[in-house]
Design an enzyme around this catalytic site. Structure first.
Site, mmCIF file in Angstrom:
data_model
loop_
_atom_site.group_PDB
_atom_site.id
_atom_site.type_symbol
_atom_site.label_atom_id
_atom_site.label_comp_id
_atom_site.label_asym_id
_atom_site.label_seq_id
_atom_site.Cartn_x
_atom_site.Cartn_y
_atom_site.Cartn_z
ATOM 1 N N HIS A 207 0.807 -1.232 0.000
ATOM 2 C CA HIS A 207 0.000 0.000 0.000
ATOM 3 C C HIS A 207 0.837 1.277 0.000
ATOM 4 C CE1 HIS A 207 0.928 0.035 4.316
ATOM 5 N NE2 HIS A 207 0.685 1.327 4.262
HETATM 6 C C1 UD1 Z 1 -2.075 5.987 5.179
HETATM 7 C C2 UD1 Z 1 -0.816 6.605 5.773
HETATM 8 C C3 UD1 Z 1 0.290 5.564 5.777
HETATM 9 C C4 UD1 Z 1 -0.140 4.283 6.454
HETATM 10 C C5 UD1 Z 1 -1.442 3.791 5.845
HETATM 11 C C6 UD1 Z 1 -1.952 2.608 6.617
HETATM 12 C C7 UD1 Z 1 -0.446 9.020 5.399
HETATM 13 C C8 UD1 Z 1 0.296 10.009 4.594
HETATM 14 N N1 UD1 Z 1 -0.347 7.729 4.980
HETATM 15 O O1 UD1 Z 1 -1.800 5.679 3.820
HETATM 16 O O2 UD1 Z 1 1.418 6.070 6.472
HETATM 17 O O3 UD1 Z 1 0.850 3.309 6.306
HETATM 18 O O4 UD1 Z 1 -2.429 4.839 5.896
HETATM 19 O O5 UD1 Z 1 -2.858 1.832 5.902
HETATM 20 O O6 UD1 Z 1 -1.079 9.370 6.358
HETATM 21 N N2 UD1 Z 1 -9.233 4.944 1.078
HETATM 22 C C9 UD1 Z 1 -10.454 4.362 0.923
HETATM 23 N N3 UD1 Z 1 -11.031 3.822 2.036
HETATM 24 C C10 UD1 Z 1 -10.453 3.831 3.258
HETATM 25 C C11 UD1 Z 1 -9.180 4.396 3.386
HETATM 26 C C12 UD1 Z 1 -8.576 4.963 2.280
HETATM 27 O O7 UD1 Z 1 -11.022 4.368 -0.148
HETATM 28 O O8 UD1 Z 1 -11.046 3.338 4.229
HETATM 29 C C13 UD1 Z 1 -8.601 5.600 -0.074
HETATM 30 C C14 UD1 Z 1 -8.515 7.119 0.138
HETATM 31 O O9 UD1 Z 1 -9.673 7.763 -0.238
HETATM 32 C C15 UD1 Z 1 -7.335 7.491 -0.714
HETATM 33 C C16 UD1 Z 1 -6.445 6.255 -0.643
HETATM 34 O O10 UD1 Z 1 -7.262 5.167 -0.207
HETATM 35 O O11 UD1 Z 1 -7.721 7.694 -2.037
HETATM 36 C C17 UD1 Z 1 -5.280 6.440 0.262
HETATM 37 O O12 UD1 Z 1 -5.703 6.777 1.599
HETATM 38 P P1 UD1 Z 1 -4.798 7.718 2.537
HETATM 39 O O13 UD1 Z 1 -5.336 7.693 3.910
HETATM 40 O O14 UD1 Z 1 -4.564 9.026 1.883
HETATM 41 O O15 UD1 Z 1 -3.385 7.021 2.525
HETATM 42 P P2 UD1 Z 1 -2.967 5.508 2.772
HETATM 43 O O16 UD1 Z 1 -2.309 5.014 1.536
HETATM 44 O O17 UD1 Z 1 -4.099 4.735 3.314
HETATM 45 N N1 UDP Z 2 -3.915 -5.262 8.883
HETATM 46 C C1 UDP Z 2 -5.190 -5.780 9.032
HETATM 47 N N2 UDP Z 2 -5.873 -6.166 7.905
HETATM 48 C C2 UDP Z 2 -5.326 -6.112 6.664
HETATM 49 C C3 UDP Z 2 -4.015 -5.587 6.531
HETATM 50 C C4 UDP Z 2 -3.336 -5.162 7.661
HETATM 51 O O1 UDP Z 2 -5.705 -5.869 10.143
HETATM 52 O O2 UDP Z 2 -6.005 -6.470 5.692
HETATM 53 C C5 UDP Z 2 -3.204 -4.811 10.088
HETATM 54 C C6 UDP Z 2 -1.884 -5.485 10.335
HETATM 55 O O3 UDP Z 2 -2.079 -6.691 11.029
HETATM 56 C C7 UDP Z 2 -1.126 -4.442 11.135
HETATM 57 C C8 UDP Z 2 -1.655 -3.130 10.597
HETATM 58 O O4 UDP Z 2 -2.873 -3.441 9.913
HETATM 59 O O5 UDP Z 2 -1.472 -4.529 12.508
HETATM 60 C C9 UDP Z 2 -0.680 -2.519 9.633
HETATM 61 O O6 UDP Z 2 -1.274 -1.425 9.004
HETATM 62 P P1 UDP Z 2 -0.901 -0.948 7.554
HETATM 63 O O7 UDP Z 2 -0.149 -2.000 6.851
HETATM 64 O O8 UDP Z 2 -2.155 -0.456 6.941
HETATM 65 O O9 UDP Z 2 0.000 0.348 7.839
HETATM 66 P P2 UDP Z 2 1.522 0.578 8.278
HETATM 67 O O10 UDP Z 2 1.834 -0.326 9.421
HETATM 68 O O11 UDP Z 2 2.376 0.331 7.091
HETATM 69 O O12 UDP Z 2 1.548 2.015 8.643
#
Ligand code: UD1
Ligand code: UDP
Length: 356
Positions: A207
């Site tokens: 991601h």
């Molecule tokens: C964010 C964090 C990242 C973290 C990740 C965990 C920042 C800059 N990034 O990245 O550090 O590792 O979360 O998963 O804060 N979206 C959906 N549904 C959701 C969530 C997101 O559709 O429930 C979409 C958003 O609308 C957006 C994209 O996914 O278009 C990315 O979401 P965003 O929260 O901006 O960043 P992440 O890649 O999730």
């Molecule tokens: N995780 C989860 N379901 C998923 C993918 C990840 O519960 O489908 C959990 C995972 O076990 C861990 C956390 O989400 O505890 C990690 O989050 P993510 O990878 O979104 O973000 P990051 O740690 O890179 O910030």
């Protein structure tokens, strides 16, 4: 909030923050500290948010700001404004922020400008790659926080090198280790739909912005994982789903795609897989907690002790390197303790109480 009871406000918004906050919320309540939760709304799908509150018994957020999506400036700016409004109405003794997302940065800025003390959980992590949005978020949050809870001695060293030291830096261990210990025995097999469950598999998560926003990196990662002899189970992050579609890419045929799963299902996948391949911070550590080798689909990692211990290999976004690592994976972790004693959350609650 009543009388002299200590009162903290927790700001969370993204999936890993719910997981990090779960144990601390329990520990705060046990220590008699009143907690209010602000959910920024950064993650909003049911399986990216609600499921963690349900499965992990996190108290329902007192405020849900509903601010997700948009550019970095837009999301962070709107969150700062909305968090400030809540803090002005109900000023806590501390604001607690977790990790390195835009919600972390927004919580920190809103609080510090109101002279409310900030406690940063998972302080001192560094990738030394300023192109990552997370690196900017964590550096700024560390420099402005009043109390820094570091998960590892390496994190303490990073802070010291930047002049952040003394009693405000506390090495407590990793709250995600606490969560794994608490939930390990409660793992649940995911719903495999109409197809049979895979017997042996590689568990992958992808991601990170640097991988999903870059067509050549994303396609190289998919090509590398396509060489796996075992099926690759991929709970697909919404960002990755969107990017694969908009970049005109396709998931390889050996992929077993499932929607993002809850924490209990993720624990099941982590404990039943042969190998983990991920660009997630949290999942790298969980591979270690579950005794599985890990290929990290990045050029660097904040969790450098995993690479040093030999159970995690940086494979970047190079299809040849990934293919080779799938054939000759790193060794499984050997039971080393790298992330504290499993009581980081209790230590955080006690330290907050002692700082008053
Ligand atoms: C964010 C964090 C990242 C973290 C990740 C965990 C920042 C800059 N990034 O990245 O550090 O590792 O979360 O998963 O804060 N979206 C959906 N549904 C959701 C969530 C997101 O559709 O429930 C979409 C958003 O609308 C957006 C994209 O996914 O278009 C990315 O979401 P965003 O929260 O901006 O960043 P992440 O890649 O999730
Ligand atoms: N995780 C989860 N379901 C998923 C993918 C990840 O519960 O489908 C959990 C995972 O076990 C861990 C956390 O989400 O505890 C990690 O989050 P993510 O990878 O979104 O973000 P990051 O740690 O890179 O910030």
């Amino acid at each position: 909030m009543s009388g002299s009871m200590m009162h903290v406000t927790t700001v969370i918004g993204a999936r890993p923050q719910f997981i990090k906050a779960a144990q601390t919320s329990r520990a705060l309540a046990a220590a008699g500290i009143a907690e209010e939760i602000i959910h920024t709304g950064q993650h909003f799908d049911k399986n990216m948010s609600d499921v963690f509150f349900q499965q992990m018994g996190i108290p329902k957020p007192d405020f849900h700001l509903g601010i997700g999506g948009g550019t970095h400036g837009e999301m962070t700016g709107r969150q700062i404004e909305a968090i400030e409004k809540v803090l002005l109405k109900n000023t806590p003794d501390w604001v607690i922020v977790y990790g390195d997302t835009n919600s972390t940065l927004a919580g920190m800025i809103a609080a510090t400008k109101l002279h409310i003390r900030v406690a940063h959980v998972e302080a001192g992590l560094r990738s030394f790659n300023r192109l990552m949005p997370e690196e900017i978020n964590r550096v700024l949050t560390d420099h402005a926080s009043d109390l820094l809870f570091a998960p590892t001695p390496t994190a303490v060293r990073h802070l010291k090198a930047e002049g952040i030291k003394g009693a405000k830096v506390q090495m407590v261990g990793d709250v995600m280790f606490d969560a794994t210990l608490h939930y390990k025995s409660k793992a649940e097999e995911p719903d495999w739909g109409s197809e049979a469950a895979p017997k042996q598999f590689v568990l992958a998560t992808i991601h990170r912005a640097e991988n999903t926003d870059d067509q050549s990196r994303l396609s190289a990662i998919l090509d590398g994982l396509a060489t796996s002899k075992l099926p690759v189970v991929l709970p697909v992050h919404p960002r990755t789903k969107k990017q694969v579609e908009s970049l005109g890419l396709q998931f390889p045929a050996n992929f077993r795609l499932i929607p993002p799963v809850g924490y209990l299902e993720m624990n099941w996948l982590e404990s039943h897989c042969e190998l983990v391949a991920t660009d997630s911070g949290g999942v790298q550590k969980e591979a270690f907690f579950h005794g599985k080798p890990c290929l990290t689909l990045r050029d660097e990692t904040e969790w450098s002790e995993l690479v040093e211990s030999g159970c995690n290999r940086l494979v970047g976004a190079d299809s040849e390197v990934i293919a080779d690592a799938l054939r000759h994976p790193p060794s499984a972790p050997s039971g080393q303790m790298l992330y504290g004693d499993g009581d980081a959350s209790e230590k955080i609650a006690q330290l907050l109480a002692s700082f008053g």
